[in-house]
Design a protein around this motif. Structure first.
Motif, PDB file in Angstrom:
ATOM      1  N   LEU A 102     -11.354  -5.226 -16.126  1.00  0.00           N
ATOM      2  CA  LEU A 102      -9.896  -5.357 -16.074  1.00  0.00           C
ATOM      3  C   LEU A 102      -9.332  -4.625 -14.850  1.00  0.00           C
ATOM      4  CD1 LEU A 102      -7.348  -6.386 -17.472  1.00  0.00           C
ATOM      5  CD2 LEU A 102      -7.262  -4.243 -18.761  1.00  0.00           C
ATOM      6  N   ILE A 103      -9.875  -3.419 -14.588  1.00  0.00           N
ATOM      7  CA  ILE A 103      -9.419  -2.652 -13.420  1.00  0.00           C
ATOM      8  C   ILE A 103      -9.736  -3.404 -12.129  1.00  0.00           C
ATOM      9  CG2 ILE A 103      -9.815  -0.543 -12.088  1.00  0.00           C
ATOM     10  CD1 ILE A 103     -10.211   0.915 -14.758  1.00  0.00           C
ATOM     11  N   LYS A 104     -10.940  -3.980 -12.045  1.00  0.00           N
ATOM     12  CA  LYS A 104     -11.331  -4.741 -10.856  1.00  0.00           C
ATOM     13  C   LYS A 104     -10.426  -5.949 -10.667  1.00  0.00           C
ATOM     14  CE  LYS A 104     -15.321  -6.903  -8.599  1.00  0.00           C
ATOM     15  NZ  LYS A 104     -14.541  -8.056  -8.165  1.00  0.00           N
ATOM     16  N   GLU A 105     -10.123  -6.628 -11.771  1.00  0.00           N
ATOM     17  CA  GLU A 105      -9.257  -7.815 -11.698  1.00  0.00           C
ATOM     18  C   GLU A 105      -7.871  -7.432 -11.204  1.00  0.00           C
ATOM     19  OE1 GLU A 105      -7.339 -11.153 -14.725  1.00  0.00           O
ATOM     20  OE2 GLU A 105      -9.089  -9.981 -15.360  1.00  0.00           O
ATOM     21  N   ARG A 106      -7.321  -6.342 -11.751  1.00  0.00           N
ATOM     22  CA  ARG A 106      -5.988  -5.892 -11.339  1.00  0.00           C
ATOM     23  C   ARG A 106      -5.996  -5.408  -9.889  1.00  0.00           C
ATOM     24  NH1 ARG A 106      -4.953  -8.406 -15.084  1.00  0.00           N
ATOM     25  NH2 ARG A 106      -3.840  -7.802 -16.991  1.00  0.00           N
ATOM     26  N   THR A 107      -7.092  -4.757  -9.477  1.00  0.00           N
ATOM     27  CA  THR A 107      -7.205  -4.291  -8.093  1.00  0.00           C
ATOM     28  C   THR A 107      -7.242  -5.464  -7.126  1.00  0.00           C
ATOM     29  OG1 THR A 107      -8.431  -2.334  -8.839  1.00  0.00           O
ATOM     30  CG2 THR A 107      -8.567  -2.893  -6.497  1.00  0.00           C
ATOM     31  N   ASP A 108      -7.983  -6.504  -7.489  1.00  0.00           N
ATOM     32  CA  ASP A 108      -8.054  -7.708  -6.646  1.00  0.00           C
ATOM     33  C   ASP A 108      -6.683  -8.370  -6.534  1.00  0.00           C
ATOM     34  OD1 ASP A 108     -10.730  -7.280  -6.291  1.00  0.00           O
ATOM     35  OD2 ASP A 108     -11.384  -8.721  -7.807  1.00  0.00           O
ATOM     36  N   GLU A 109      -5.968  -8.437  -7.657  1.00  0.00           N
ATOM     37  CA  GLU A 109      -4.622  -9.025  -7.640  1.00  0.00           C
ATOM     38  C   GLU A 109      -3.683  -8.209  -6.759  1.00  0.00           C
ATOM     39  OE1 GLU A 109      -3.406  -9.234 -11.685  1.00  0.00           O
ATOM     40  OE2 GLU A 109      -4.685 -10.974 -12.181  1.00  0.00           O
ATOM     41  N   LEU A 110      -3.814  -6.862  -6.863  1.00  0.00           N
ATOM     42  CA  LEU A 110      -2.978  -5.986  -6.044  1.00  0.00           C
ATOM     43  C   LEU A 110      -3.282  -6.178  -4.558  1.00  0.00           C
ATOM     44  CD1 LEU A 110      -0.898  -3.698  -5.951  1.00  0.00           C
ATOM     45  CD2 LEU A 110      -2.792  -2.072  -6.142  1.00  0.00           C
ATOM     46  N   GLU A 111      -4.559  -6.349  -4.210  1.00  0.00           N
ATOM     47  CA  GLU A 111      -4.944  -6.552  -2.823  1.00  0.00           C
ATOM     48  C   GLU A 111      -4.400  -7.872  -2.277  1.00  0.00           C
ATOM     49  OE1 GLU A 111      -6.701  -5.843   0.891  1.00  0.00           O
ATOM     50  OE2 GLU A 111      -6.233  -4.535  -0.814  1.00  0.00           O
ATOM     51  N   ILE A 112      -4.422  -8.901  -3.117  1.00  0.00           N
ATOM     52  CA  ILE A 112      -3.870 -10.203  -2.713  1.00  0.00           C
ATOM     53  C   ILE A 112      -2.375 -10.084  -2.434  1.00  0.00           C
ATOM     54  CG2 ILE A 112      -3.364 -12.548  -3.507  1.00  0.00           C
ATOM     55  CD1 ILE A 112      -6.031 -12.470  -5.038  1.00  0.00           C
ATOM     56  N   GLU A 113      -1.656  -9.395  -3.325  1.00  0.00           N
ATOM     57  CA  GLU A 113      -0.215  -9.216  -3.151  1.00  0.00           C
ATOM     58  C   GLU A 113       0.085  -8.358  -1.922  1.00  0.00           C
ATOM     59  OE1 GLU A 113       2.159 -10.783  -4.769  1.00  0.00           O
ATOM     60  OE2 GLU A 113       0.546 -11.830  -5.835  1.00  0.00           O
ATOM     61  N   ARG A 114      -0.761  -7.340  -1.661  1.00  0.00           N
ATOM     62  CA  ARG A 114      -0.563  -6.498  -0.490  1.00  0.00           C
ATOM     63  C   ARG A 114      -0.716  -7.309   0.792  1.00  0.00           C
ATOM     64  NH1 ARG A 114      -3.147  -4.045   3.368  1.00  0.00           N
ATOM     65  NH2 ARG A 114      -5.170  -4.872   2.697  1.00  0.00           N
ATOM     66  N   LYS A 115      -1.710  -8.208   0.833  1.00  0.00           N
ATOM     67  CA  LYS A 115      -1.921  -9.054   2.007  1.00  0.00           C
ATOM     68  C   LYS A 115      -0.740 -10.003   2.210  1.00  0.00           C
ATOM     69  CE  LYS A 115      -6.990  -8.977   2.038  1.00  0.00           C
ATOM     70  NZ  LYS A 115      -8.237  -9.779   1.881  1.00  0.00           N
ATOM     71  N   LYS A 116      -0.196 -10.531   1.089  1.00  0.00           N
ATOM     72  CA  LYS A 116       0.984 -11.395   1.190  1.00  0.00           C
ATOM     73  C   LYS A 116       2.161 -10.635   1.776  1.00  0.00           C
ATOM     74  CE  LYS A 116      -0.063 -14.536  -2.682  1.00  0.00           C
ATOM     75  NZ  LYS A 116       0.382 -14.971  -4.036  1.00  0.00           N
ATOM     76  N   THR A 117       2.340  -9.380   1.299  1.00  0.00           N
ATOM     77  CA  THR A 117       3.444  -8.557   1.787  1.00  0.00           C
ATOM     78  C   THR A 117       3.271  -8.228   3.265  1.00  0.00           C
ATOM     79  OG1 THR A 117       3.690  -7.558  -0.406  1.00  0.00           O
ATOM     80  CG2 THR A 117       4.718  -6.406   1.435  1.00  0.00           C
ATOM     81  N   ASP A 118       2.031  -7.864   3.654  1.00  0.00           N
ATOM     82  CA  ASP A 118       1.758  -7.554   5.057  1.00  0.00           C
ATOM     83  C   ASP A 118       2.004  -8.763   5.949  1.00  0.00           C
ATOM     84  OD1 ASP A 118       1.076  -5.010   4.360  1.00  0.00           O
ATOM     85  OD2 ASP A 118      -1.094  -5.313   4.474  1.00  0.00           O
ATOM     86  N   LYS A 119       1.619  -9.939   5.462  1.00  0.00           N
ATOM     87  CA  LYS A 119       1.827 -11.162   6.244  1.00  0.00           C
ATOM     88  C   LYS A 119       3.308 -11.444   6.421  1.00  0.00           C
ATOM     89  CE  LYS A 119       0.664 -16.096   6.414  1.00  0.00           C
ATOM     90  NZ  LYS A 119      -0.014 -17.226   5.719  1.00  0.00           N
ATOM     91  N   LEU A 120       4.088 -11.244   5.338  1.00  0.00           N
ATOM     92  CA  LEU A 120       5.527 -11.482   5.412  1.00  0.00           C
ATOM     93  C   LEU A 120       6.182 -10.500   6.375  1.00  0.00           C
ATOM     94  CD1 LEU A 120       8.059 -12.935   4.385  1.00  0.00           C
ATOM     95  CD2 LEU A 120       8.142 -11.303   2.493  1.00  0.00           C
ATOM     96  N   ILE A 121       5.794  -9.234   6.309  1.00  0.00           N
ATOM     97  CA  ILE A 121       6.367  -8.222   7.196  1.00  0.00           C
ATOM     98  C   ILE A 121       6.018  -8.533   8.648  1.00  0.00           C
ATOM     99  CG2 ILE A 121       6.285  -5.785   7.850  1.00  0.00           C
ATOM    100  CD1 ILE A 121       5.897  -5.110   4.910  1.00  0.00           C
TER     101      ILE A 121
END
Length: 283
Positions: free
Chosen positions: A15-34
């Motif tokens: 569960l922690i790995k799954e949530r970490t992967d989701e967080l990393e995906i969202e971080r990349k989306k945010t970085d791309k938008l910025i």
């Protein structure tokens, strides 16, 4: 109980790995938008909480373009049609600038502003990068069609000027990367005083392009003001074989900011005239 604890621990790790992967995906989306809103170096400093100091750039070339008769086109269109037009046009422009060493500064209505040499310094290549981009844009605009009014051709004026600028981030809420200086004013003026389907360049930009010896084809536009510098039309480059739209034959530049009634489809023309008459009666 030990097996249950082991299973629980294993499920928790998954569960922690799954949530970490989701967080990393969202971080990349945010970085791309910025990164689409601000230069990469500026975005990195802001994310680290560091102040972004204004910076002076001694050499750069700025591009301004504007749609001829945009006010009339807007009056003939529904709001959603205006948004779709600009979205289609700017999507086309964005794809073109991605192939050149330039930075899109901003869009304001139908105005489109691009810089080279800022924020990435590139020696004297800035004038060539913006000029090559301008020729590509002019080539593509010749075949561009308005979805809801294909009869009306989209004509743009382009102005280029080279010189020093100051760049910095303005504001904390919705910060913007802005350019300041006389170079910005001159580039905007060259666009405003240009003609449809023409790339209007300054004497300074002409000299830089000539020094590069890349075969740019430039035609003098004599100044009508005594003592003022001549400006130039950029008409092509050696090796550039893409067809460019033919500029309309305008006398005195009287129609360089609008479109004629003959270009408007009959059904929309009548609606346009009715709206004009209605506005005159209100006044």
């Amino acid at each position: 109980m030990l097996r249950m604890l082991e299973q629980y621990s294993s499920n928790l790790e998954d569960l922690i790995k799954e949530r970490t992967d989701e967080l990393e995906i969202e971080r990349k989306k945010t970085d791309k938008l910025i990164s689409q809103l601000l230069p990469e170096s500026v975005a990195r400093s802001l994310k680290l909480g560091n102040p972004v100091e204004p910076e002076h750039y001694a050499d750069s070339t700025l591009y301004f373009s504007d749609i001829v008769g945009f006010t009339t086109i807007s009056a003939l269109s529904e709001p959603i049609e205006v948004v779709d037009l600009l979205n289609d046009l700017y999507t086309l422009f964005d794809a073109i600038i991605a192939t050149h060493d330039v930075y899109k500064v901003e869009t304001i209505g139908d105005a489109y502003m691009v810089a080279s040499g800022v924020p990435n310094r590139n020696g004297t290549r800035h004038a060539a990068e913006v000029s090559n981009m301008s020729l590509d844009i002019l080539h593509c605009i010749g075949a561009f069609k308005i979805k809801h009014m294909p009869e009306i051709k989209v004509k743009i004026r382009i102005g280029l000027h080279s010189g020093p600028v100051v760049a910095g981030v303005v504001g904390h809420t919705m910060p913007r990367y802005c350019l300041f200086g006389d170079t910005v004013t001159q580039a905007s003026h060259l666009e405003a005083t240009g003609l449809p389907y023409r790339i209007h360049i300054s004497l300074r930009t002409m000299k830089i392009l000539a020094s590069l010896k890349m075969g740019y084809k430039m035609e003098t536009r004599p100044s009508k003001v005594k003592g003022a510098e001549d400006t130039f039309w950029l008409g092509g480059r050696d090796g550039f074989t893409k067809p460019l739209p033919i500029p309309p034959d305008l006398t005195g530049g009287a129609s360089n900011h609008g479109i004629s009634l003959d270009e408007i489809p009959p059904d929309r023309r009548q609606r346009f005239l009715d709206r004009q008459n209605k506005n005159k009666m209100k006044k």
